[in-house]
Structures are given as C-alpha cells and as structure tokens.
Write a protein that holds these residues in place. Structure first.
Motif, PDB file in Angstrom:
ATOM      1  N   GLY A  82      35.995  37.708  40.625  1.00 32.27           N
ATOM      2  CA  GLY A  82      36.760  38.525  39.680  1.00 32.27           C
ATOM      3  C   GLY A  82      36.041  39.779  39.217  1.00 32.27           C
ATOM      4  O   GLY A  82      36.339  40.306  38.148  1.00 32.27           O
ATOM      5  N   SER A 157      38.888  36.240  47.093  1.00 33.62           N
ATOM      6  CA  SER A 157      39.357  36.724  45.796  1.00 33.62           C
ATOM      7  C   SER A 157      38.954  38.200  45.625  1.00 33.62           C
ATOM      8  O   SER A 157      39.342  39.034  46.425  1.00 33.62           O
ATOM      9  CB  SER A 157      38.807  35.820  44.689  1.00 33.62           C
ATOM     10  OG  SER A 157      39.394  36.113  43.460  1.00 33.62           O
ATOM     11  N   ALA A 158      38.171  38.512  44.594  1.00 34.06           N
ATOM     12  CA  ALA A 158      37.747  39.903  44.402  1.00 34.06           C
ATOM     13  C   ALA A 158      36.961  40.394  45.615  1.00 34.06           C
ATOM     14  O   ALA A 158      37.062  41.554  46.006  1.00 34.06           O
ATOM     15  CB  ALA A 158      36.899  40.032  43.138  1.00 34.06           C
TER      16      ALA A 158
END
Length: 175
Positions: A82, A157-158
């Motif tokens: 994230g 994800s990120a």
C-alpha cells in the motif's frame, strides 16, 4: 510459544537473507532525497509476515540461480504494501526462491516509501526506484548471467501498480 515461533521464523528469514546479496540502488546520493530522521525498520508481524517500513535508502536483493541451472531470464519483483510498507517476505523472497528453482534470476526491490519529510517529490520516487533497478539489472546482465532482453517485472498490490507503471512509462525516466 507464539514468541518462540516468531523468533524461529525471523532467524530463518535472516539466514536466508544472508545467503543473498543486497545492493543499494544508488551509489551516490539518492535523487529527490531530503535528510530526515526516518529509520528503516524490519519486523515480523503478528501473522508472520516480514514487514519493512520507512524505507528511504532503496535496495535490490539478488537471487541468482546456480549457473548450471540458469536459463538467462530474470524478473524484478515489487512487493506490495500500500505504499506504506513493503511485504518483503511472502511477496518478495518467497517468490524469488521459486523463480530460482525454475532457473530464473530474481531481484526483490525494496523501494522508497513515499514521505514528504524525506523527499522532494514523493509522487515519483517508487517509479524512479523501479526504473533504476531495471537499469542496474541490465547493466550487470553479463555478470549475473542474464539476457538483458529477457527481463520481466511483476508485483503485488501496490507493487503491481508500480510494476505496471514501470512497464508503461519506460520511455520517460523520472528524477
């Protein structure tokens, strides 16, 4: 018992990390860096995940297969988190080892975590780190037994966002 298991996992991760070479992404000053008090911290979370936070000095960890097993391909792995942390174990080292088993060289990127107090333009810093990692891998391809034309990038994800951004903005280096 929980403390024992966590300690044992940390020891295993540390021993694995010792076997790999970790290099800084930048040999001189880090572009966009501002002196700050942030200190990188590594720990195992309650659910046994290796977490790295407050990264201001990005690195690349090399996972090179034995020469007799190497097939010349390579992958840059961008763990997720994230853009607040980097999940370096299960989304980095674990996948790198699996790639090595298949003869693929793997490189785990610990990119800078965006932070206004530590960088002039936090918006581009992770992309800048990914571009620098690709540059370093290609620059050292011969030494690492890699075909520079067979380098891929992936992420979670990120880190997946970062990988796709690096894959679509390769003609516009950021600094």
């Amino acid at each position: 018992m929980k403390t024992f298991v966590t300690t044992l996992n940390l020891i295993c991760i540390m021993l694995t990390a010792i076997a790999q070479q970790t290099i800084p992404l930048y040999t001189d000053s880090i572009p966009n860096a501002i002196p700050c008090k942030e200190q990188q911290r590594e720990y195992i979370s309650a659910d046994n995940i290796l977490i790295v936070e407050k990264i201001t000095s990005p690195t690349l960890t090399l996972y090179l297969p034995p020469k007799e097993k190497s097939n010349g391909t390579a992958v840059l792995i961008c763990p997720g988190g994230g853009y607040g942390i980097v999940a370096a174990g299960h989304e980095g080292a674990d996948f790198a080892k699996a790639f090595n088993d298949a003869g693929v060289a793997a490189f785990v990127l610990r990119y800078c975590i965006p932070n206004d107090a530590c960088m002039t333009n936090k918006m581009f810093v992770p992309l800048m780190d990914a571009q620098q990692a690709i540059y370093l891998i290609r620059k050292n391809a011969k030494e690492w037994n890699i075909d520079p034309g067979k380098l891929g990038i992936m992420g979670f994800s990120a880190g997946g966002h970062l990988a796709s951004t690096a894959g679509t903005h390769f003609q516009s280096p950021v600094r």
